[in-house]
Scaffold this motif. Structure first.
Motif, PDB file in Angstrom:
ATOM      1  N   ARG A 129     -21.934  -7.859  -9.741  1.00  0.00           N
ATOM      2  CA  ARG A 129     -22.474  -7.997  -8.383  1.00  0.00           C
ATOM      3  C   ARG A 129     -22.552  -9.436  -7.859  1.00  0.00           C
ATOM      4  O   ARG A 129     -23.298  -9.713  -6.918  1.00  0.00           O
ATOM      5  CB  ARG A 129     -23.868  -7.346  -8.250  1.00  0.00           C
ATOM      6  N   THR A 130     -21.780 -10.349  -8.414  1.00  0.00           N
ATOM      7  CA  THR A 130     -21.810 -11.727  -7.902  1.00  0.00           C
ATOM      8  C   THR A 130     -20.742 -11.964  -6.835  1.00  0.00           C
ATOM      9  O   THR A 130     -20.638 -13.071  -6.313  1.00  0.00           O
ATOM     10  CB  THR A 130     -21.586 -12.758  -9.033  1.00  0.00           C
ATOM     11  N   GLY A 131     -19.924 -10.948  -6.535  1.00  0.00           N
ATOM     12  CA  GLY A 131     -18.894 -11.118  -5.509  1.00  0.00           C
ATOM     13  C   GLY A 131     -17.522 -11.456  -6.068  1.00  0.00           C
ATOM     14  O   GLY A 131     -16.627 -11.856  -5.320  1.00  0.00           O
ATOM     15  N   LYS A 132     -17.333 -11.261  -7.374  1.00  0.00           N
ATOM     16  CA  LYS A 132     -16.035 -11.562  -7.999  1.00  0.00           C
ATOM     17  C   LYS A 132     -14.886 -10.811  -7.339  1.00  0.00           C
ATOM     18  O   LYS A 132     -13.863 -11.399  -7.012  1.00  0.00           O
ATOM     19  CB  LYS A 132     -16.016 -11.141  -9.479  1.00  0.00           C
ATOM     20  N   SER A 133     -15.066  -9.501  -7.199  1.00  0.00           N
ATOM     21  CA  SER A 133     -13.955  -8.680  -6.701  1.00  0.00           C
ATOM     22  C   SER A 133     -13.627  -9.042  -5.254  1.00  0.00           C
ATOM     23  O   SER A 133     -12.453  -9.106  -4.879  1.00  0.00           O
ATOM     24  CB  SER A 133     -14.282  -7.195  -6.814  1.00  0.00           C
ATOM     25  N   THR A 134     -14.653  -9.302  -4.460  1.00  0.00           N
ATOM     26  CA  THR A 134     -14.446  -9.712  -3.064  1.00  0.00           C
ATOM     27  C   THR A 134     -13.639 -11.001  -3.013  1.00  0.00           C
ATOM     28  O   THR A 134     -12.638 -11.102  -2.285  1.00  0.00           O
ATOM     29  CB  THR A 134     -15.827  -9.955  -2.390  1.00  0.00           C
ATOM     30  N   GLN A 135     -14.038 -11.986  -3.787  1.00  0.00           N
ATOM     31  CA  GLN A 135     -13.329 -13.277  -3.768  1.00  0.00           C
ATOM     32  C   GLN A 135     -11.920 -13.132  -4.332  1.00  0.00           C
ATOM     33  O   GLN A 135     -10.985 -13.754  -3.833  1.00  0.00           O
ATOM     34  CB  GLN A 135     -14.122 -14.338  -4.545  1.00  0.00           C
ATOM     35  N   ALA A 136     -11.771 -12.317  -5.349  1.00  0.00           N
ATOM     36  CA  ALA A 136     -10.439 -12.133  -5.936  1.00  0.00           C
ATOM     37  C   ALA A 136      -9.484 -11.561  -4.895  1.00  0.00           C
ATOM     38  O   ALA A 136      -8.346 -12.027  -4.758  1.00  0.00           O
ATOM     39  CB  ALA A 136     -10.524 -11.219  -7.159  1.00  0.00           C
ATOM     40  N   SER A 137      -9.946 -10.584  -4.102  1.00  0.00           N
ATOM     41  CA  SER A 137      -9.005  -9.993  -3.152  1.00  0.00           C
ATOM     42  C   SER A 137      -8.718 -10.948  -1.991  1.00  0.00           C
ATOM     43  O   SER A 137      -7.596 -10.973  -1.486  1.00  0.00           O
ATOM     44  CB  SER A 137      -9.437  -8.610  -2.694  1.00  0.00           C
ATOM     45  N   ILE A 138      -9.676 -11.760  -1.613  1.00  0.00           N
ATOM     46  CA  ILE A 138      -9.419 -12.758  -0.558  1.00  0.00           C
ATOM     47  C   ILE A 138      -8.383 -13.777  -1.059  1.00  0.00           C
ATOM     48  O   ILE A 138      -7.452 -14.160  -0.345  1.00  0.00           O
ATOM     49  CB  ILE A 138     -10.723 -13.482  -0.140  1.00  0.00           C
ATOM     50  N   LEU A 139      -8.552 -14.183  -2.305  1.00  0.00           N
ATOM     51  CA  LEU A 139      -7.667 -15.189  -2.896  1.00  0.00           C
ATOM     52  C   LEU A 139      -6.209 -14.717  -2.950  1.00  0.00           C
ATOM     53  O   LEU A 139      -5.270 -15.490  -2.693  1.00  0.00           O
ATOM     54  CB  LEU A 139      -8.192 -15.491  -4.301  1.00  0.00           C
ATOM     55  N   LEU A 140      -6.049 -13.442  -3.254  1.00  0.00           N
ATOM     56  CA  LEU A 140      -4.699 -12.882  -3.363  1.00  0.00           C
ATOM     57  C   LEU A 140      -3.864 -13.118  -2.113  1.00  0.00           C
ATOM     58  O   LEU A 140      -2.670 -13.392  -2.185  1.00  0.00           O
ATOM     59  CB  LEU A 140      -4.797 -11.368  -3.529  1.00  0.00           C
ATOM     60  N   ASP A 141      -4.516 -13.003  -0.949  1.00  0.00           N
ATOM     61  CA  ASP A 141      -3.803 -13.123   0.326  1.00  0.00           C
ATOM     62  C   ASP A 141      -3.367 -14.550   0.622  1.00  0.00           C
ATOM     63  O   ASP A 141      -2.641 -14.784   1.571  1.00  0.00           O
ATOM     64  CB  ASP A 141      -4.689 -12.614   1.474  1.00  0.00           C
ATOM     65  N   LYS A 142      -3.831 -15.510  -0.165  1.00  0.00           N
ATOM     66  CA  LYS A 142      -3.454 -16.903   0.081  1.00  0.00           C
ATOM     67  C   LYS A 142      -2.080 -17.235  -0.508  1.00  0.00           C
ATOM     68  O   LYS A 142      -1.550 -18.319  -0.269  1.00  0.00           O
ATOM     69  CB  LYS A 142      -4.499 -17.849  -0.527  1.00  0.00           C
ATOM     70  N   PHE A 143      -1.566 -16.337  -1.331  1.00  0.00           N
ATOM     71  CA  PHE A 143      -0.285 -16.599  -1.989  1.00  0.00           C
ATOM     72  C   PHE A 143       0.753 -15.613  -1.474  1.00  0.00           C
ATOM     73  O   PHE A 143       0.420 -14.454  -1.198  1.00  0.00           O
ATOM     74  CB  PHE A 143      -0.423 -16.431  -3.505  1.00  0.00           C
ATOM     75  N   SER A 144       2.013 -16.076  -1.385  1.00  0.00           N
ATOM     76  CA  SER A 144       3.021 -15.123  -0.901  1.00  0.00           C
ATOM     77  C   SER A 144       3.399 -14.135  -2.002  1.00  0.00           C
ATOM     78  O   SER A 144       3.702 -12.974  -1.728  1.00  0.00           O
ATOM     79  CB  SER A 144       4.243 -15.845  -0.336  1.00  0.00           C
ATOM     80  N   LYS A 145       3.364 -14.578  -3.266  1.00  0.00           N
ATOM     81  CA  LYS A 145       3.604 -13.638  -4.371  1.00  0.00           C
ATOM     82  C   LYS A 145       2.373 -13.660  -5.259  1.00  0.00           C
ATOM     83  O   LYS A 145       2.109 -14.663  -5.928  1.00  0.00           O
ATOM     84  CB  LYS A 145       4.824 -14.082  -5.207  1.00  0.00           C
ATOM     85  N   SER A 146       1.623 -12.584  -5.250  1.00  0.00           N
ATOM     86  CA  SER A 146       0.411 -12.585  -6.062  1.00  0.00           C
ATOM     87  C   SER A 146       0.112 -11.185  -6.568  1.00  0.00           C
ATOM     88  O   SER A 146       0.596 -10.187  -6.028  1.00  0.00           O
ATOM     89  CB  SER A 146      -0.781 -13.101  -5.251  1.00  0.00           C
ATOM     90  N   LYS A 147      -0.694 -11.158  -7.611  1.00  0.00           N
ATOM     91  CA  LYS A 147      -1.048  -9.866  -8.198  1.00  0.00           C
ATOM     92  C   LYS A 147      -2.464  -9.968  -8.749  1.00  0.00           C
ATOM     93  O   LYS A 147      -2.827 -10.958  -9.390  1.00  0.00           O
ATOM     94  CB  LYS A 147      -0.037  -9.559  -9.323  1.00  0.00           C
ATOM     95  N   LEU A 148      -3.238  -8.926  -8.493  1.00  0.00           N
ATOM     96  CA  LEU A 148      -4.599  -8.844  -9.027  1.00  0.00           C
ATOM     97  C   LEU A 148      -4.603  -8.006 -10.299  1.00  0.00           C
ATOM     98  O   LEU A 148      -4.046  -6.912 -10.309  1.00  0.00           O
ATOM     99  CB  LEU A 148      -5.498  -8.162  -7.979  1.00  0.00           C
ATOM    100  N   LEU A 149      -5.208  -8.529 -11.344  1.00  0.00           N
ATOM    101  CA  LEU A 149      -5.414  -7.714 -12.544  1.00  0.00           C
ATOM    102  C   LEU A 149      -6.899  -7.720 -12.852  1.00  0.00           C
ATOM    103  O   LEU A 149      -7.523  -8.783 -12.920  1.00  0.00           O
ATOM    104  CB  LEU A 149      -4.625  -8.272 -13.739  1.00  0.00           C
ATOM    105  N   LYS A 150      -7.433  -6.525 -13.016  1.00  0.00           N
ATOM    106  CA  LYS A 150      -8.857  -6.411 -13.238  1.00  0.00           C
ATOM    107  C   LYS A 150      -9.109  -5.898 -14.651  1.00  0.00           C
ATOM    108  O   LYS A 150      -8.477  -4.937 -15.067  1.00  0.00           O
ATOM    109  CB  LYS A 150      -9.406  -5.415 -12.196  1.00  0.00           C
ATOM    110  N   PHE A 151     -10.010  -6.583 -15.366  1.00  0.00           N
ATOM    111  CA  PHE A 151     -10.379  -6.127 -16.711  1.00  0.00           C
ATOM    112  C   PHE A 151     -11.839  -5.709 -16.747  1.00  0.00           C
ATOM    113  O   PHE A 151     -12.665  -6.403 -16.175  1.00  0.00           O
ATOM    114  CB  PHE A 151     -10.113  -7.224 -17.741  1.00  0.00           C
ATOM    115  N   PRO A 152     -12.170  -4.607 -17.431  1.00  0.00           N
ATOM    116  CA  PRO A 152     -11.218  -3.755 -18.118  1.00  0.00           C
ATOM    117  C   PRO A 152     -10.275  -3.066 -17.131  1.00  0.00           C
ATOM    118  O   PRO A 152     -10.686  -2.697 -16.050  1.00  0.00           O
ATOM    119  CB  PRO A 152     -12.111  -2.731 -18.827  1.00  0.00           C
TER     120      PRO A 152
END
Ligand code: TMP
Ligand code: MG
Length: 231
Positions: free
Chosen positions: A16-39
Motif C-alpha cells: 500500500r505504499t503506491g508501488k504499483s501506481t508508480q510502476a505503471s506511470i514509469l512504464l509510459d516514460k519509455f518507448s519499449k518497456s515491460k512491467l514484471l510484478k513479483f510474485p
C-alpha cells in the motif's frame, strides 16, 4: 542512434505504499518497456504462492515459502535477460529485497508469539540474511532500486488492508524495519535509493523518482553488462 541494452528498475516497499501506481506511470516514460510484478502469480510456482498468500489454512514451512518466492523469480530469469538485451526497460514491482525483508520479518514476528497464521516456524535460517539471499544469487541485479518508505501512521490512514497473509499492520511494522536493516547493510551500494513518500501525492512521488532515474542515467540504453546478485 544509440544502442545497448535496456535497464532494470526495481520499485520496492511495504504493501500500500503506491508501488504499483508508480510502476505503471514509469512504464509510459519509455518507448519499449515491460512491467514484471513479483510474485508473478500466473506461473506454476506463482499459483502455489497465490494459494499460500490467500488461503491461511494452506501451511508451508517458512523455508519452503521463501524458496518458492525465489524460484518464481528464476522462472522469469531468461525473459528478463532477453528483454533487457532487446532494448526493453523493465520495471519490477517487488523482487529480491521483498524476498529477504518479508521472510526476515517472520522471524522477528514469531518471537512475539502472535497468532494469525503469518508464520509457521522460528527456525534460524529465516533470521539469517545470508541464508535468505542464497537462492537469489545469480539473478539479474537491478540497475536501480527505489525503496518507497512511509510512516506507519500514514500507511494506517490509507484505505484498508486486504486480507492476504502478511497484510496486518503489526507485521508491516516489522517488515519496514527489515527492509531498512537490509538497506543499511547495503549502504555502500549506490544502486539503492530510499524514497520518502510521506505527505506526497502521486505526481510528486513520480517527479522524485524520475529525477533520480535521469540523474543516474537509468533512462538511457547502456553498454554495461547485466550485473548479477551476489551474496
Ligand atoms: P503483492 O501484494 O505485491 O502481490 O505481494 C504479495 C505478498 O508477497 C506481499 O505481502 C509481499 C510478499 N512477498 C514475499 O513475501 N516474498 C517475495 O519474494 C515477494 C516478491 C513478495
Ligand atoms: Mg499486496
Amino acid at each position: 542512434m544509440s544502442s545497448g541494452r535496456g535497464q532494470l528498475i526495481l520499485i520496492e516497499g511495504l504493501d500500500r505504499t503506491g508501488k504499483s501506481t508508480q510502476a505503471s506511470i514509469l512504464l509510459d516514460k519509455f518507448s519499449k518497456s515491460k512491467l514484471l510484478k513479483f510474485p508473478d502469480r500466473s506461473t506454476k510456482i506463482g499459483s502455489i504462492i497465490n494459494e499460500y498468500l490467500t488461503n491461511k489454512s494452506f501451511t508451508l514451512p517458512d523455508q519452503s515459502a521463501h524458496l518458492l518466492f525465489s524460484a518464481n523469480r528464476w522462472e522469469l530469469n531468461n525473459e528478463i535477460i532477453d528483454l533487457l538485451n532487446d532494448g526493453y526497460f523493465i520495471v519490477l514491482d517487488r523482487y529480491i529485497y521483498s524476498g529477504i525483508a518479508y521472510s526476515l520479518a517472520k522471524f522477528e514476528y514469531a518471537k512475539l508469539n502472535k497468532e494469525g497464521n503469518i508464520t509457521s516456524t522460528v527456525d534460524k535460517q529465516i533470521g539469517d540474511v545470508n541464508w535468505l539471499i542464497g537462492p537469489d544469487v545469480g539473478l539479474p541485479k537491478p540497475d536501480l532500486t527505489l525503496f518507497l518508505t512511509i510512516d506507519l501512521q500514514e500507511l494506517a490512514n490509507r484505505k484498508g488492508w486486504g486480507d492476504e497473509r502478511y497484510e496486518l499492520q503489526e507485521f508491516q511494522t516489522i517488515v519496514k524495519k527489515s527492509f531498512l536493516s537490509i538497506f543499511e547493510l547495503q549502504k555502500d551500494d549506490d544502486t539503492i535509493e530510499i524514497v520518502d513518500v510521506n505527505n506526497k501525492d502521486i505526481p510528486e512521488v513520480t517527479e522524485l523518482i524520475w529525477n533520480l532515474i535521469t540523474k543516474k542515467g537509468i533512462h538511457q540504453l547502456t553498454n554495461k553488462p547485466i550485473e548479477k546478485v551476489l551474496n
